[in-house]
Write a protein that holds these residues in place. Structure first.
Motif, PDB file in Angstrom:
ATOM      1  N   PRO A 473      53.101  27.135  51.942  1.00 57.85           N
ATOM      2  CA  PRO A 473      51.747  27.581  51.572  1.00 57.85           C
ATOM      3  C   PRO A 473      51.532  29.028  52.014  1.00 57.85           C
ATOM      4  O   PRO A 473      52.124  29.501  52.985  1.00 57.85           O
ATOM      5  N   LYS A 474      50.665  29.716  51.296  1.00 55.05           N
ATOM      6  CA  LYS A 474      50.335  31.094  51.623  1.00 55.05           C
ATOM      7  C   LYS A 474      49.540  31.167  52.932  1.00 55.05           C
ATOM      8  O   LYS A 474      48.787  30.258  53.266  1.00 55.05           O
ATOM      9  N   SER A 475      49.676  32.277  53.620  1.00 52.67           N
ATOM     10  CA  SER A 475      48.757  32.548  54.713  1.00 52.67           C
ATOM     11  C   SER A 475      47.359  32.682  54.143  1.00 52.67           C
ATOM     12  O   SER A 475      47.136  33.397  53.157  1.00 52.67           O
ATOM     13  N   LEU A 476      46.407  31.992  54.757  1.00 54.31           N
ATOM     14  CA  LEU A 476      45.020  32.075  54.301  1.00 54.31           C
ATOM     15  C   LEU A 476      44.536  33.519  54.278  1.00 54.31           C
ATOM     16  O   LEU A 476      43.827  33.931  53.351  1.00 54.31           O
ATOM     17  N   TYR A 477      44.969  34.296  55.253  1.00 53.66           N
ATOM     18  CA  TYR A 477      44.408  35.641  55.403  1.00 53.66           C
ATOM     19  C   TYR A 477      45.052  36.665  54.472  1.00 53.66           C
ATOM     20  O   TYR A 477      44.434  37.676  54.149  1.00 53.66           O
ATOM     21  N   SER A 478      46.279  36.424  54.023  1.00 53.01           N
ATOM     22  CA  SER A 478      46.839  37.316  53.002  1.00 53.01           C
ATOM     23  C   SER A 478      46.082  37.135  51.690  1.00 53.01           C
ATOM     24  O   SER A 478      45.866  38.098  50.944  1.00 53.01           O
ATOM     25  N   VAL A 479      45.641  35.895  51.407  1.00 53.15           N
ATOM     26  CA  VAL A 479      44.844  35.660  50.198  1.00 53.15           C
ATOM     27  C   VAL A 479      43.458  36.271  50.361  1.00 53.15           C
ATOM     28  O   VAL A 479      42.927  36.885  49.438  1.00 53.15           O
ATOM     29  N   VAL A 480      42.854  36.121  51.547  1.00 51.35           N
ATOM     30  CA  VAL A 480      41.543  36.723  51.792  1.00 51.35           C
ATOM     31  C   VAL A 480      41.609  38.234  51.591  1.00 51.35           C
ATOM     32  O   VAL A 480      40.739  38.828  50.943  1.00 51.35           O
ATOM     33  N   ASP A 481      42.651  38.871  52.120  1.00 53.78           N
ATOM     34  CA  ASP A 481      42.767  40.325  51.968  1.00 53.78           C
ATOM     35  C   ASP A 481      42.972  40.713  50.510  1.00 53.78           C
ATOM     36  O   ASP A 481      42.441  41.735  50.045  1.00 53.78           O
ATOM     37  N   ALA A 482      43.742  39.928  49.765  1.00 50.27           N
ATOM     38  CA  ALA A 482      43.916  40.213  48.335  1.00 50.27           C
ATOM     39  C   ALA A 482      42.576  40.108  47.604  1.00 50.27           C
ATOM     40  O   ALA A 482      42.259  40.928  46.744  1.00 50.27           O
ATOM     41  N   LEU A 483      41.781  39.099  47.950  1.00 48.91           N
ATOM     42  CA  LEU A 483      40.470  38.934  47.311  1.00 48.91           C
ATOM     43  C   LEU A 483      39.512  40.050  47.712  1.00 48.91           C
ATOM     44  O   LEU A 483      38.699  40.505  46.898  1.00 48.91           O
ATOM     45  N   ARG A 484      39.593  40.509  48.962  1.00 45.58           N
ATOM     46  CA  ARG A 484      38.737  41.621  49.385  1.00 45.58           C
ATOM     47  C   ARG A 484      39.014  42.864  48.534  1.00 45.58           C
ATOM     48  O   ARG A 484      38.105  43.630  48.225  1.00 45.58           O
ATOM     49  N   LEU A 485      40.276  43.050  48.165  1.00 50.13           N
ATOM     50  CA  LEU A 485      40.653  44.234  47.387  1.00 50.13           C
ATOM     51  C   LEU A 485      40.362  44.071  45.902  1.00 50.13           C
ATOM     52  O   LEU A 485      40.414  45.050  45.156  1.00 50.13           O
ATOM     53  N   THR A 486      40.071  42.862  45.460  1.00 50.95           N
ATOM     54  CA  THR A 486      39.858  42.634  44.030  1.00 50.95           C
ATOM     55  C   THR A 486      38.422  42.257  43.700  1.00 50.95           C
ATOM     56  O   THR A 486      37.877  42.718  42.698  1.00 50.95           O
ATOM     57  N   VAL A 487      37.797  41.420  44.535  1.00 47.23           N
ATOM     58  CA  VAL A 487      36.413  41.004  44.266  1.00 47.23           C
ATOM     59  C   VAL A 487      35.518  41.212  45.476  1.00 47.23           C
ATOM     60  O   VAL A 487      34.446  40.617  45.563  1.00 47.23           O
ATOM     61  N   GLY A 488      35.960  42.053  46.417  1.00 46.89           N
ATOM     62  CA  GLY A 488      35.148  42.302  47.592  1.00 46.89           C
ATOM     63  C   GLY A 488      33.798  42.896  47.255  1.00 46.89           C
ATOM     64  O   GLY A 488      32.799  42.657  47.941  1.00 46.89           O
ATOM     65  N   GLN A 489      33.746  43.683  46.169  1.00 47.99           N
ATOM     66  CA  GLN A 489      32.496  44.305  45.749  1.00 47.99           C
ATOM     67  C   GLN A 489      31.742  43.445  44.736  1.00 47.99           C
ATOM     68  O   GLN A 489      30.669  43.822  44.271  1.00 47.99           O
ATOM     69  N   LYS A 490      32.307  42.316  44.365  1.00 50.92           N
ATOM     70  CA  LYS A 490      31.674  41.426  43.380  1.00 50.92           C
ATOM     71  C   LYS A 490      31.243  40.145  44.092  1.00 50.92           C
ATOM     72  O   LYS A 490      31.995  39.169  44.166  1.00 50.92           O
ATOM     73  N   ARG A 491      30.030  40.145  44.611  1.00 49.38           N
ATOM     74  CA  ARG A 491      29.559  39.013  45.402  1.00 49.38           C
ATOM     75  C   ARG A 491      29.377  37.756  44.557  1.00 49.38           C
ATOM     76  O   ARG A 491      29.315  36.655  45.095  1.00 49.38           O
ATOM     77  N   ASN A 492      29.270  37.900  43.234  1.00 49.33           N
ATOM     78  CA  ASN A 492      29.116  36.740  42.342  1.00 49.33           C
ATOM     79  C   ASN A 492      30.320  36.590  41.420  1.00 49.33           C
ATOM     80  O   ASN A 492      30.206  36.047  40.329  1.00 49.33           O
ATOM     81  N   GLY A 493      31.468  37.076  41.864  1.00 46.26           N
ATOM     82  CA  GLY A 493      32.660  37.077  41.017  1.00 46.26           C
ATOM     83  C   GLY A 493      33.189  35.679  40.722  1.00 46.26           C
ATOM     84  O   GLY A 493      32.928  34.709  41.436  1.00 46.26           O
ATOM     85  N   LEU A 494      33.954  35.590  39.631  1.00 47.63           N
ATOM     86  CA  LEU A 494      34.603  34.345  39.218  1.00 47.63           C
ATOM     87  C   LEU A 494      36.100  34.503  39.429  1.00 47.63           C
ATOM     88  O   LEU A 494      36.718  35.419  38.883  1.00 47.63           O
ATOM     89  N   ILE A 495      36.681  33.615  40.238  1.00 48.95           N
ATOM     90  CA  ILE A 495      38.098  33.685  40.605  1.00 48.95           C
ATOM     91  C   ILE A 495      38.804  32.452  40.067  1.00 48.95           C
ATOM     92  O   ILE A 495      38.293  31.329  40.181  1.00 48.95           O
ATOM     93  N   LEU A 496      39.987  32.638  39.511  1.00 48.35           N
ATOM     94  CA  LEU A 496      40.784  31.533  38.959  1.00 48.35           C
ATOM     95  C   LEU A 496      42.160  31.528  39.596  1.00 48.35           C
ATOM     96  O   LEU A 496      42.800  32.576  39.721  1.00 48.35           O
TER      97      LEU A 496
END
Length: 855
Positions: A473-496
């Protein structure tokens, strides 16, 4: 290829030039350039719960999935089957030379398994399996779909084409370790076609995923290791030629994984593809270099009680007055005016319900405050004063206030007011942009211990699901950091995430939402396969896919759903609370007691030479002996965190020198008298205030998340069932999702007939099932707000246009962006054309985020 065009252009004979150009164009249509791989037979999906019907494709339960037959007739539990014609299934190899293949064959129905060929028209529905509601009723719901991701992507195209802000996927790495299937067979290292099978498998899904991404602003993230990263990079370039693509190297195991005759592997890779105006935000941590200090500038709360020289009441009588507080709430409610020197404290009138705090020293003597009554009132009105420790029996307490330096930093933006506490006192933090210098863009190499896949991936899943294992399984925090760089500015973003695996992406979305107050929504898709070893064990027991004992061992039901459910609730099904803490990535400052040490083994009078004082300093870490001068009653240095008082007789001067030196954390006082040591300790604490220590904010896992999650299993409907308008109950979950999954999932109770108008109060959509009740719909719409969709069941296109216009005239102004959708026509058309879309979906032929056009 370009050279051939150039050579043809040099031919002088126009007829020959045109003829050769035409012939070359025809040849190029069927010729691949760049990444070349076999397409392979279409993938097949077994439907273990479906009953064979006339026209279905089937295989034998004990046979190979690829050995496909077509049901011609059913009678008395026997199915008459033939091999499907090449016209009906052009992807099948020609059987023209096999006369036996055309002969009908009879099988018992119980021995047959219905299969679907990828690309043929499907009519999907979602069957509710479970749900967990731990957030506000009107908050959006996350979604978990148990399904083959190819068909799930077809369904999501109907629901969210062009609306997804970020797709994050961690597909099978094709290591040869039998970690994925193609046509129901595990692919291992002995399969000579494993690379092209993997590419065909990925291409079909990425082509569908492309339609989901928002073409104006979205990001695709695909992780991979060294086995396929080169092939994947070329495939991504081929499918997404308009994307800005970068490959990020992520250190996931710094100690390294030893490999025979190879370098130790420490990394994996993540491709980031940016579309439209999407770009990575500026961040304080670039994820590669040493983290900047999180405490270059602390916010100092100063003690209102004066210490050191001029700290007695007699020294400044105008600064002796009571401060009134509410004893229950510790809220400052006012301040009295000063009175002439000698006025007893009983002369001040204390307001009802309040109690007085006086500027009294630790020995009970009267001192004075550091601010006038009027100035203190001004500060209190702004929330710049807070009450600390309170001793009602002594009439004294600790009161803190923001000094002029801190207030100036608030005005210049160096200090931020992030909120107020229950007493109305400001919550202040250093501005990270100022404190850390300018923000920067994250690097393409990440090296953070929080990304360690073993510590924060495997170990985390094991802690959440005791006794259950999941590979890599992925490190939880590597995924969190990836999301911060992609939807960090989109507080209502849709992630798939359509390779959801253990559910790390949803865990990361919930943690990110909890950290920054976002309302992002996550959609997970995963199949319910068991591992190769588990399949062998279950088969040895006589079990087959579709059996309850087999399915309960599948990844979705044994890992993805339990993990997602437990992390939302903060506890497991047995009631045991999740232990451990999440790292939030945020830094907070917490009060920590300063360190005080009494040096009582030596008489201060004996320290009468610099040499003897240096012997004492030699016992203190981090304090150089060169600071000892002659005379030297104490040491206070702006460059060191320790201070020494050699001579208690110089305490007043020592305290005055300490004023403003909040960086000093360790104090050494030479005195054999415990009472004197304790008194000086209190004065230092009152002078310097609390020690604020930066630390990463953590979130107890047992708190769960304020989130909602719905779990569905993908099912398939018969076209005739939908065409006859008999599928409302089955597609109702789709309508709820299409409208944004807001509010509790709307449903018809068991046995409840279909209404003419379905208008749930708690949701943001309505459905008109009987077009003759249009007037009732318009009446219900009048005054209704918060709607996003109105679905109208009708086959008459012109009538629908008129009804849609009427709906907008009545409800459009109160519901901006309201969409009116035609049922069931749009549903049928969407999935009828799936086959054409898939077959025509070449790299240059797919439109990013192509959207349907509701009326």
């Amino acid at each position: 290829m370009s050279a051939i065009h150039d050579l043809i252009a040099q031919i002088s004979d126009p007829r020959l030039r045109e003829r050769l150009a035409a012939e070359w164009a025809n040849a190029a249509k069927d010729k691949k350039f760049g990444l070349v791989f076999e397409d392979h037979l279409p993938e097949l999906l077994p439907l273990h719960g479906a009953k064979p019907r006339k026209g279905d494709l089937v295989c034998r339960r004990q046979g190979a999935l690829k050995d496909v037959w077509q049901v011609k007739s059913l009678h008395a539990g026997i199915a008459t089957c033939v091999k499907p014609s090449n016209d009906a299934h052009p992807s099948e190899p020609s059987r023209a030379n096999s006369g036996a293949a055309a002969e009908p064959v009879q099988f018992p129905v119980d021995e047959l398994l219905v299969v679907r060929e990828f690309g043929e028209p499907i009519f999907p529905a979602l069957v509710p399996v479970d749900a967990v509601a731990n957030g506000p009723a009107d908050a959006p719901w996350h979604t978990l779909i148990e399904a083959d991701n190819y068909h799930a992507l077809q369904l999501l195209d109907y629901l969210y084409a062009g609306q997804v802000d970020c797709i994050y996927i961690d597909p099978p790495y094709n290591t040869g370790a039998r970690d994925w299937k193609y046509n129901n067979d595990y692919v291992d290292g002995n399969d000579g076609w494993r690379h092209s099978k993997w590419l065909a498998f990925m291409e079909r899904r990425l082509v569908l995923a492309r339609r989901l991404l928002n073409p104006d602003n979205s990001v695709l993230v695909v992780t991979i290791d060294e086995k396929e990263y080169l092939h994947l990079g070329m495939l991504l370039e081929q499918i997404f030629p308009d994307a800005r693509m970068q490959m990020v190297t992520i250190v996931i195991n710094a100690p390294g994984q030893t490999r025979k005759q190879q370098l130790a592997r420490v990394e994996e890779y993540a491709y980031f593809l940016f579309f439209g105006s999407a770009e990575p935000p500026l961040v304080a941590d670039d994820l590669l270099n040493d983290k900047p200090s999180h405490n270059p500038s602390t916010v100092r709360w100063e003690s209102l009680l004066r210490s050191g020289t001029n700290s007695r009441r007699v020294d400044r009588p105008a600064l002796f007055y009571p401060v009134y507080i509410c004893p229950e709430s510790r809220e400052l409610v006012g301040a009295g005016d000063s009175k002439p020197l000698g006025t007893p404290r009983t002369e001040w009138q204390v307001p009802d319900g309040a109690t007085a705090v006086w500027p009294l020293k630790s020995d009970g003597s009267e001192g004075n405050w550091r601010a006038s009554p009027e100035y203190l009132r001004q500060l209190a009105r702004k929330g710049f004063v807070r009450v600390g420790e309170y001793r009602p029996d002594e009439g004294r307490g600790t009161i803190w206030y923001l000094g002029k330096s801190a207030i100036q930093k608030i005005e210049t933006g160096e200090i931020l007011i992030s909120g107020r506490d229950a007493q109305g006192v400001v919550i202040v933090t250093p501005n990270p942009e100022v404190a850390h210098g300018r923000k920067t863009v994250a690097k393409t190499v990440w090296n953070r211990s929080s990304h360690h896949a073993g510590w924060h991936g495997t170990n985390l899943v094991g802690a959440l699901l005791p006794g259950k294992t999941f590979p890599f399984p992925k490190s939880l925090y590597s995924v969190v950091d990836a999301l911060r760089l992609t939807v960090g500015q989109k507080r209502n973003g849709l992630i798939l995430d359509f390779f959801a695996g253990s559910g790390t992406t949803l865990n990361a979305v919930n943690l990110l939402n909890a950290t920054d107050g976002g309302q992002r929504r996550c959609i997970l898709v995963t199949n319910n396969e068991v591992s190769a070893d588990e399949a062998a064990t279950l088969s040895a027991r006589g079990l087959q896919p579709g059996d309850a004992e087999w399915e309960v061992q599948g990844i979705c039901r044994s890992v993805t759903w339990p993990r997602s459910k437990f992390t939302v609730l903060g506890h497991r099904d047995d009631g045991s609370v999740l232990t451990g803490e999440y790292l939030t990535g945020k830094t907070v400052e917490r009060e920590k007691a300063r360190s005080f040490t009494q040096i009582g083994f030596v008489d201060p009078a004996q320290l009468d030479t610099p040499a003897k004082k240096k012997q004492v300093v030699a016992l203190i870490d981090g304090l150089p002996q060169t600071l000892v001068k002659d005379p030297c009653p104490f040491i206070v240095s702006e460059d060191h965190k320790a201070s020494v008082l050699f001579d208690p007789a110089a305490a007043e001067d020592w305290l005055e020198a300490l004023d403003g030196q909040e960086h000093i954390t360790d104090f050494y006082i030479v005195t054999p008298t415990k009472r004197l040591f304790d008194a000086l300790k209190v004065q230092v604490v009152e002078l310097l205030g609390p020690l604020l220590v930066p630390e990463e904010e953590k979130r107890p896992m047992g708190e769960g998340f304020a989130a909602n999650l719905a779990y569905f299993k993908l099912d398939f409907l018969e076209k005739e069932h939908v065409s006859l308008r008999r599928a409302f109950r089955e597609i109702l979950p789709l309508l709820w999702l299409k409208a944004g999954a807001v509010g509790p999932r709307a449903e018809l109770k068991h046995g409840e007939p279909e209404p003419a108008l379905f208008a749930p109060e708690a949701n943001n959509f309505m459905v008109l099932l009987d077009e003759t009740r249009m007037g009732r719909l318009l009446k219900t719409l009048d005054g209704r707000t918060g709607l996003s969709h109105v679905f109208i069941v009708t086959d008459a296109d012109e009538s629908f246009k008129t009804m849609a216009q009427d709906v907008r005239e009545v409800a459009g102004k109160a519901n901006p962006g309201l969409q009116v959708v035609q049922l069931y026509r749009d549903y049928l058309l969407n999935f009828m054309i799936n086959k054409n879309q898939d077959s025509a979906a070449g790299p240059a032929g797919i439109a990013l985020g192509a959207k349907g056009a509701p009326a």
